[in-house]
Design a protein around this motif. Structure first.
Motif, mmCIF file in Angstrom:
data_model
loop_
_atom_site.group_PDB
_atom_site.id
_atom_site.type_symbol
_atom_site.label_atom_id
_atom_site.label_comp_id
_atom_site.label_asym_id
_atom_site.label_seq_id
_atom_site.Cartn_x
_atom_site.Cartn_y
_atom_site.Cartn_z
ATOM 1 N N GLN A 155 11.585 -12.635 -4.674
ATOM 2 C CA GLN A 155 10.924 -13.753 -5.355
ATOM 3 C C GLN A 155 11.698 -15.052 -5.204
ATOM 4 O OE1 GLN A 155 9.495 -13.621 -9.338
ATOM 5 N NE2 GLN A 155 8.354 -11.725 -9.010
ATOM 6 N N LYS A 156 13.033 -14.933 -5.203
ATOM 7 C CA LYS A 156 13.859 -16.137 -5.080
ATOM 8 C C LYS A 156 13.543 -16.907 -3.807
ATOM 9 C CE LYS A 156 17.893 -14.167 -5.684
ATOM 10 N NZ LYS A 156 19.339 -13.921 -5.756
ATOM 11 N N GLU A 157 13.090 -16.196 -2.771
ATOM 12 C CA GLU A 157 12.784 -16.857 -1.505
ATOM 13 C C GLU A 157 11.274 -17.030 -1.283
ATOM 14 O OE1 GLU A 157 14.933 -18.454 0.006
ATOM 15 O OE2 GLU A 157 16.859 -17.494 -0.352
ATOM 16 N N GLY A 158 10.503 -16.917 -2.366
ATOM 17 C CA GLY A 158 9.085 -17.243 -2.262
ATOM 18 C C GLY A 158 8.154 -16.086 -1.952
ATOM 19 N N PHE A 159 8.672 -14.857 -1.989
ATOM 20 C CA PHE A 159 7.814 -13.700 -1.715
ATOM 21 C C PHE A 159 7.405 -13.045 -3.031
ATOM 22 C CE2 PHE A 159 10.435 -14.337 2.011
ATOM 23 C CZ PHE A 159 9.501 -14.289 3.027
ATOM 24 N N TYR A 160 6.107 -13.032 -3.305
ATOM 25 C CA TYR A 160 5.615 -12.477 -4.562
ATOM 26 C C TYR A 160 4.753 -11.258 -4.287
ATOM 27 C CZ TYR A 160 7.288 -16.648 -6.847
ATOM 28 O OH TYR A 160 8.109 -17.643 -7.340
ATOM 29 N N VAL A 161 5.130 -10.132 -4.901
ATOM 30 C CA VAL A 161 4.291 -8.941 -4.793
ATOM 31 C C VAL A 161 3.188 -9.067 -5.830
ATOM 32 C CG1 VAL A 161 4.205 -6.437 -4.933
ATOM 33 C CG2 VAL A 161 6.231 -7.554 -3.981
ATOM 34 N N THR A 162 1.935 -9.167 -5.368
ATOM 35 C CA THR A 162 0.833 -9.417 -6.295
ATOM 36 C C THR A 162 0.036 -8.160 -6.630
ATOM 37 O OG1 THR A 162 -0.547 -10.117 -4.427
ATOM 38 C CG2 THR A 162 0.596 -11.842 -5.651
ATOM 39 N N ALA A 163 0.167 -7.109 -5.832
ATOM 40 C CA ALA A 163 -0.539 -5.862 -6.156
ATOM 41 C C ALA A 163 0.028 -4.693 -5.369
ATOM 42 C CB ALA A 163 -2.028 -5.998 -5.843
ATOM 43 N N LEU A 164 -0.062 -3.523 -5.982
ATOM 44 C CA LEU A 164 0.221 -2.249 -5.316
ATOM 45 C C LEU A 164 -1.085 -1.474 -5.228
ATOM 46 C CD1 LEU A 164 3.362 -1.331 -7.363
ATOM 47 C CD2 LEU A 164 3.318 -0.887 -4.920
ATOM 48 N N PHE A 165 -1.260 -0.716 -4.161
ATOM 49 C CA PHE A 165 -2.446 0.139 -4.011
ATOM 50 C C PHE A 165 -2.014 1.550 -3.689
ATOM 51 C CE2 PHE A 165 -3.733 -4.164 -3.067
ATOM 52 C CZ PHE A 165 -4.934 -4.285 -3.749
ATOM 53 N N ASP A 166 -2.737 2.510 -4.231
ATOM 54 C CA ASP A 166 -2.403 3.904 -3.936
ATOM 55 C C ASP A 166 -3.674 4.750 -4.052
ATOM 56 O OD1 ASP A 166 0.664 5.420 -4.088
ATOM 57 O OD2 ASP A 166 -1.143 6.660 -4.109
ATOM 58 N N VAL A 167 -3.674 5.900 -3.419
ATOM 59 C CA VAL A 167 -4.809 6.823 -3.574
ATOM 60 C C VAL A 167 -4.778 7.488 -4.943
ATOM 61 C CG1 VAL A 167 -5.253 7.361 -1.148
ATOM 62 C CG2 VAL A 167 -3.450 8.599 -2.370
ATOM 63 N N ASP A 168 -3.594 7.473 -5.558
ATOM 64 C CA ASP A 168 -3.425 8.167 -6.834
ATOM 65 C C ASP A 168 -2.702 7.215 -7.788
ATOM 66 O OD1 ASP A 168 -3.104 10.001 -8.839
ATOM 67 O OD2 ASP A 168 -1.501 11.124 -7.842
ATOM 68 N N VAL A 169 -3.474 6.588 -8.679
ATOM 69 C CA VAL A 169 -2.899 5.582 -9.580
ATOM 70 C C VAL A 169 -2.359 6.252 -10.838
ATOM 71 C CG1 VAL A 169 -3.337 3.476 -10.898
ATOM 72 C CG2 VAL A 169 -4.444 3.810 -8.684
ATOM 73 N N LYS A 170 -1.017 6.373 -10.884
ATOM 74 C CA LYS A 170 -0.389 7.049 -12.030
ATOM 75 C C LYS A 170 -0.065 6.061 -13.142
ATOM 76 C CE LYS A 170 1.732 10.842 -9.441
ATOM 77 N NZ LYS A 170 1.839 10.242 -8.090
ATOM 78 N N ASN A 171 0.291 4.827 -12.766
ATOM 79 C CA ASN A 171 0.576 3.785 -13.747
ATOM 80 C C ASN A 171 -0.288 2.586 -13.404
ATOM 81 O OD1 ASN A 171 3.376 5.105 -12.746
ATOM 82 N ND2 ASN A 171 3.344 4.926 -14.953
ATOM 83 N N ASP A 202 6.888 -2.488 -12.736
ATOM 84 C CA ASP A 202 7.714 -3.707 -12.772
ATOM 85 C C ASP A 202 6.878 -4.976 -12.844
ATOM 86 O OD1 ASP A 202 10.477 -2.910 -12.828
ATOM 87 O OD2 ASP A 202 10.249 -2.148 -10.806
ATOM 88 N N GLY A 203 5.822 -4.923 -13.633
ATOM 89 C CA GLY A 203 5.001 -6.108 -13.823
ATOM 90 C C GLY A 203 3.941 -6.329 -12.752
ATOM 91 N N VAL A 204 3.921 -5.486 -11.738
ATOM 92 C CA VAL A 204 2.942 -5.631 -10.651
ATOM 93 C C VAL A 204 1.776 -4.663 -10.905
ATOM 94 C CG1 VAL A 204 2.548 -5.428 -8.165
ATOM 95 C CG2 VAL A 204 4.788 -6.205 -9.023
ATOM 96 N N PRO A 205 0.524 -5.167 -10.910
ATOM 97 C CA PRO A 205 -0.599 -4.272 -11.158
ATOM 98 C C PRO A 205 -0.804 -3.265 -10.020
ATOM 99 C CG PRO A 205 -1.389 -6.463 -10.548
ATOM 100 C CD PRO A 205 0.097 -6.567 -10.725
ATOM 101 N N VAL A 206 -1.183 -2.045 -10.396
ATOM 102 C CA VAL A 206 -1.453 -0.991 -9.413
ATOM 103 C C VAL A 206 -2.946 -0.696 -9.409
ATOM 104 C CG1 VAL A 206 -0.865 1.349 -8.651
ATOM 105 C CG2 VAL A 206 0.778 0.025 -10.014
ATOM 106 N N TYR A 207 -3.557 -0.759 -8.239
ATOM 107 C CA TYR A 207 -4.986 -0.485 -8.104
ATOM 108 C C TYR A 207 -5.221 0.713 -7.181
ATOM 109 C CZ TYR A 207 -5.246 -5.358 -9.687
ATOM 110 O OH TYR A 207 -5.089 -6.529 -10.377
ATOM 111 N N ILE A 238 0.862 -1.186 0.000
ATOM 112 C CA ILE A 238 0.000 0.000 0.000
ATOM 113 C C ILE A 238 0.895 1.231 0.000
ATOM 114 C CG2 ILE A 238 -1.834 1.262 1.185
ATOM 115 C CD1 ILE A 238 -1.508 -2.298 2.114
ATOM 116 N N GLY A 239 0.772 2.005 -1.069
ATOM 117 C CA GLY A 239 1.649 3.150 -1.275
ATOM 118 C C GLY A 239 2.574 2.894 -2.446
ATOM 119 N N ALA A 240 2.308 3.574 -3.574
ATOM 120 C CA ALA A 240 3.120 3.345 -4.770
ATOM 121 C C ALA A 240 4.099 4.488 -5.001
ATOM 122 C CB ALA A 240 2.223 3.134 -5.988
ATOM 123 N N GLY A 241 4.603 5.041 -3.905
ATOM 124 C CA GLY A 241 5.653 6.060 -3.990
ATOM 125 C C GLY A 241 7.001 5.403 -4.212
ATOM 126 N N ASN A 242 8.058 6.137 -3.890
ATOM 127 C CA ASN A 242 9.398 5.623 -4.159
ATOM 128 C C ASN A 242 9.674 4.282 -3.479
ATOM 129 O OD1 ASN A 242 10.634 7.628 -5.861
ATOM 130 N ND2 ASN A 242 10.472 9.031 -4.134
#
Lengths: 207, 207
Positions: B103-119, B123-128, B87-91
């Motif tokens: 990812q090599k150790e099994g941690f997958y980022v499946t989504a980003l969330f932000d109040v302001d969706v610019k993209n 990096d392949g992760v959907p932003v909602y 949560i938070g698609a800033g820097n």
């Protein structure tokens, strides 16, 4: 100066953060008991921590919040300007370059260095080729070097930082850095933090 | 299960890192003495740490490196897949989304969330939009929520994470988070780390 234990040193920024919040809310005095609650330690531990720096105030009356903020700012060296350079202009390096929170406390990112310069500027910070590193450091005041490379390049970068005479390293690469006695390293290892979280999830140890 | 101290827990990822490096170099056995040198602790502390998990091996013969890597991977929960939302698609959020090391150790980022969706994708992760957060979590498996907002929004985000039923929070906002007993929080506070470095520079305490 009395040697202050690592545990106390690590609490100083948290005291500072809580006290600044109190100051912003207009609170003028705070007891060691109240501070202890924020910090999740005992009031006697708070007084013991502060005794490392002369005590800061009178028991019974509580501490003067604004005075304590100023004292901690001074102790933490936040009253001074620090120039920071970042080696590695990947995701972490870019995030740090744009992290405005640091400027408020006197930390200025003056340059980024990378082996592959894709942009000449990131969030207003100039990006140079790593070949320019020594020349830059020799001509500008640099207080802190940030290692934001992958682990592969980190040791070579560390050697160059030390050779050029920078005494403080903020390390984000997941490697252990051996440094001479007069060089300070603070590391943030994100993988380790994530693994600790993973361990706690797995073991059911939520505290 | 025996309660393992926080200090030991924090050393586990470092053991894991050093042992993986040894494994990569083809080293088959390692003594507690050698491990202790990497870890900057005593050999007896290493054996004591490992006794929390049944000991891992026979004194005198040293530890089987590959077996120890596997044991630690299991203990740290790295043998399993973990889905992470940020949560938070800033820097910081963007840096974490692109941090391939996880990812090599099994941690997958499946989504980003932000109040302001610019993209719509980083990096392949959907932003909602953050309004989609609860719906997403209720329809997908989510193990860890990362708070990568500014401190202002962090408490509200924490409440939403807890309310939707996520039990693990990885917090990058510079705030203290009160959570129920069944929720785990691991925090990375970059300002605090920088202030500790600043203190050490100022006080001449380089260790």
């Amino acid at each position: 100066m009395k040697t202050v234990s690592e545990a106390v040193i690590k609490r100083l920024p948290r005291y500072y953060r809580h006290l600044k919040r109190l100051q912003l809310s207009g609170v003028e005095r705070v007891s060691s008991k109240r501070l202890a609650e924020f910090m999740d330690i005992t009031a006697s531990q708070v007084r013991q921590d502060f005794s490392n720096f002369g005590g800061f105030g009178q028991q019974g009356y509580g501490y003067d919040v604004s005075k304590l903020v100023d004292e901690l700012r001074e102790i933490l060296g936040l009253a001074e300007r620090h120039n920071i350079v970042i080696i590695g202009a990947g995701n972490i390096g870019r995030a740090l370059a744009g992290y405005v929170g640091f400027q408020k406390e006197g930390f200025y990112v003056t340059a980024l260095f990378d082996v592959d310069v894709k942009n000449t500027e990131i969030d207003g910070v100039p990006v140079y080729h790593i070949d320019e590193f020594e020349r830059f450091v020799n001509s500008e005041k640099v207080d802190v070097a940030v290692i934001a490379t992958k682990s592969d390049g980190a040791l070579e970068v560390k050697d160059r930082i030390i050779k050029v005479g920078i005494k403080s390293i903020w390390n984000f690469a997941p490697v252990s850095l051996d440094v001479p006695d007069d060089v300070t390293v603070e590391s943030i290892n994100m993988s380790e933090s994530l693994y600790v979280l993973s361990y706690k999830m797995k073991s059911g140890n939520t505290k």
